[in-house]
Design a protein around this motif. Structure first.
Motif, short mmCIF file in Angstrom:
data_model
loop_
_atom_site.label_atom_id
_atom_site.label_comp_id
_atom_site.label_asym_id
_atom_site.label_seq_id
_atom_site.Cartn_x
_atom_site.Cartn_y
_atom_site.Cartn_z
N SER A 1 7.73 -4.91 -7.82
CA SER A 1 6.44 -4.80 -7.13
C SER A 1 6.56 -4.19 -5.74
O SER A 1 5.87 -3.22 -5.42
N LYS A 2 7.42 -4.77 -4.91
CA LYS A 2 7.52 -4.32 -3.52
C LYS A 2 8.48 -3.16 -3.39
O LYS A 2 8.22 -2.19 -2.68
N THR A 3 9.62 -3.25 -4.07
CA THR A 3 10.65 -2.23 -3.93
C THR A 3 10.17 -0.86 -4.35
O THR A 3 10.46 0.15 -3.70
N TYR A 4 9.41 -0.79 -5.44
CA TYR A 4 8.99 0.49 -6.01
C TYR A 4 7.48 0.70 -5.98
O TYR A 4 6.98 1.66 -6.57
N GLY A 5 6.74 -0.16 -5.30
CA GLY A 5 5.30 0.01 -5.20
C GLY A 5 4.56 -0.18 -6.51
O GLY A 5 3.51 0.42 -6.72
N LEU A 6 5.07 -1.06 -7.38
CA LEU A 6 4.50 -1.23 -8.72
C LEU A 6 3.82 -2.59 -8.90
O LEU A 6 3.79 -3.13 -10.00
N ALA A 7 3.26 -3.11 -7.82
CA ALA A 7 2.71 -4.47 -7.87
C ALA A 7 1.68 -4.65 -8.99
O ALA A 7 1.73 -5.63 -9.74
N GLY A 8 0.74 -3.73 -9.11
CA GLY A 8 -0.31 -3.87 -10.10
C GLY A 8 0.17 -3.69 -11.53
O GLY A 8 -0.49 -4.14 -12.47
N ALA B 1 9.16 1.41 -15.54
CA ALA B 1 10.22 0.56 -15.00
C ALA B 1 11.58 1.22 -15.16
O ALA B 1 12.41 1.20 -14.23
N ILE B 2 11.82 1.81 -16.30
CA ILE B 2 13.09 2.51 -16.54
C ILE B 2 13.26 3.65 -15.55
O ILE B 2 14.33 3.84 -14.96
N ALA B 3 12.19 4.42 -15.36
CA ALA B 3 12.24 5.55 -14.42
C ALA B 3 12.53 5.06 -13.01
O ALA B 3 13.27 5.69 -12.25
N ALA B 4 11.95 3.91 -12.64
CA ALA B 4 12.13 3.38 -11.29
C ALA B 4 13.58 3.00 -11.02
O ALA B 4 14.17 3.40 -10.02
N ILE B 5 14.19 2.26 -11.92
CA ILE B 5 15.52 1.70 -11.64
C ILE B 5 16.66 2.64 -12.02
O ILE B 5 17.80 2.40 -11.60
N ASN C 1 0.83 -1.21 0.00
CA ASN C 1 0.00 0.00 0.00
C ASN C 1 0.86 1.25 0.00
O ASN C 1 0.37 2.35 0.27
N ILE C 2 2.15 1.10 -0.30
CA ILE C 2 3.04 2.24 -0.45
C ILE C 2 3.15 2.55 -1.94
O ILE C 2 3.66 1.73 -2.71
N PRO C 3 2.64 3.69 -2.39
CA PRO C 3 2.59 3.96 -3.84
C PRO C 3 3.95 4.27 -4.43
O PRO C 3 4.91 4.57 -3.69
N PRO C 4 4.07 4.21 -5.75
CA PRO C 4 5.33 4.56 -6.41
C PRO C 4 5.70 6.03 -6.17
O PRO C 4 4.82 6.87 -5.95
#
Length: 388
Positions: A236-243, A278-282, A41-44
């Motif tokens: 999913s968990k690291t960056y809040g991108l599960a969905g 995904a690129i922006a996240a990592i 429940n922690i958003p990106p």
């Protein structure tokens, strides 16, 4: 109508069953604190959602992706080099997955034939076993026992089983037991796999959610790992991108090539705006990773300390977003306890039996609510009298 015999292996998924129990209780007007499913429940972070929104606004991004974008593969390679010290060839040693679960469900189809033996941990995340069963494999469970720090003991695998095994799945930090593995474990794993010519899949979904100043790396950083295996990782968990369903298969080029070929016959690749996210996240600001880790550590402390205070002793997990807790002695099985906990205290957890034979006697609680809600859960358990 007649249906495939393989479906005899599968009943309704445990999380669907839990959702139905929750729905029934809420229909009576009774609120439920749901700690069953590991749905973050922690958003990106803002820069990630901005990249997603900008890409989604571009009408040119609604074509079939077909293949991973070169930009994504290069970003993943840079991420693994920076974060784990692992060098990967973007063109041959990386493949995206529509979430790790999709990859775990399908990779066995590219490795084993019907009747082949697959080694899976026990307890384990359910799809570790379900994927090989879909491929028609026979399972051999590798116990993860508390008295051995929940580490697989390869010496307990019979020689005749090891010689026939084609594929094995391991995962540390571990879901559901929440433990980490020392370097010596990975050295033994690689030696064992080489000796018996077994393909290894290491699931590394929780490498960022480690607590008390511990450090976690990658299976692929150990000498010989890429010769015999691959690693799955997830945003999913690291960056809040599960969905958004973003995962990766990385490592041995022959294994990666086979899953790429399989997926080319099954799907059309990851939605292009999701690839941009995904690129922006990592590649972007990584401060969100530490913020997320700290949030889960605070939640862990709040839940474990308050539950222990009321008489339900909970050991603090080393890692992951879960707590693996022994059920009270007066209960004979984890499903009965879970149902009674929901009915009397309004707290929903996952029975350990859902994770395999060795999971019996435990329940898994997901740290997916804020600290004050977790404290409230402990208070409701105390007031319910279920522990007395």
């Amino acid at each position: 109508m007649r249906f495939a015999r393989r479906m005899n292996h599968f009943g309704e998924g445990i999380f669907s069953k839990l959702l139905e129990l929750k729905r029934q209780k809420e229909e009576k007007g009774e609120p439920v604190i749901d700690l069953s499913v590991g749905a973050p429940n922690i958003p990106p972070a803002g820069h990630i959602t901005q990249a997603l929104c900008e890409a989604a606004a571009d009408p040119n991004n609604y074509i079939y992706a077909i293949q991973d974008q070169k930009e994504l593969l290069e970003a993943v390679a840079l991420w693994y080099q920076r974060r784990y010290g692992v060098t990967l060839d973007p063109s041959s040693e990386i493949c995206s997955l529509l979430g790790s679960q999709e990859g775990l469900a399908h990779i066995a189809l590219s490795i084993v034939d019907e009747g082949d033996i697959v080694l899976v941990p026990d307890p384990c995340y359910p799809v570790f076993a379900d994927g090989p069963l879909l491929a028609g494999a026979s399972l051999f469970y590798m116990p993860q026992r508390k008295e051995k720090d929940y580490l697989i003991d390869f010496s307990e695998i019979p020689e005749e089983i090891a010689m026939k095994a084609r594929f094995m799945i391991v995962s540390y930090p571990n879901n559901p037991t929440t433990v980490m593995a020392p370097d010596s474990f990975y050295k033994n794993l690689i030696e064992f796999a080489k000796k018996y010519d077994i393909v290894v899949l290491h699931d590394n979904a929780y490498s960022e959610l480690v607590f008390d100043h511990r450090q976690c790396g990658s299976f692929l950083s150990f000498p010989g790992a890429k010769e015999i295996g691959v690693e799955f990782n997830s945003l999913s968990k690291t960056y809040g991108l599960a969905g958004a369903r973003i995962g990766f298969c990385l490592g041995n080029r022959d294994i990666v090539d086979k899953i790429k070929t399989l997926k080319s016959n099954m799907d059309y690749g990851m939605f292009l705006p999701v690839q941009k996210a995904a690129i922006a996240a990592i590649t972007g600001d990584q401060s969100c990773v530490e913020s997320t880790r700290m949030a889960y550590e605070r939640r862990r402390d709040a839940l474990c300390e308050h539950m222990t205070r009321i008489g339900w002793n909970m050991e603090k997990p080393q890692a992951t977003m879960f707590v693996w807790a022994k059920i009270p002695d007066k209960f004979k099985d984890s499903e009965t306890f879970s149902r009674e906990l929901l009915e009397k205290a309004g707290v929903l957890v996952t029975p350990g039996s859902a994770f395999g034979p060795s999971g019996e006697g435990f329940v898994r609680l997901a740290l997916v609510r804020e600290e004050e809600v977790l404290i409230q859960a402990a208070e409701q358990v105390d007031k319910s009298g279920i522990l007395r």
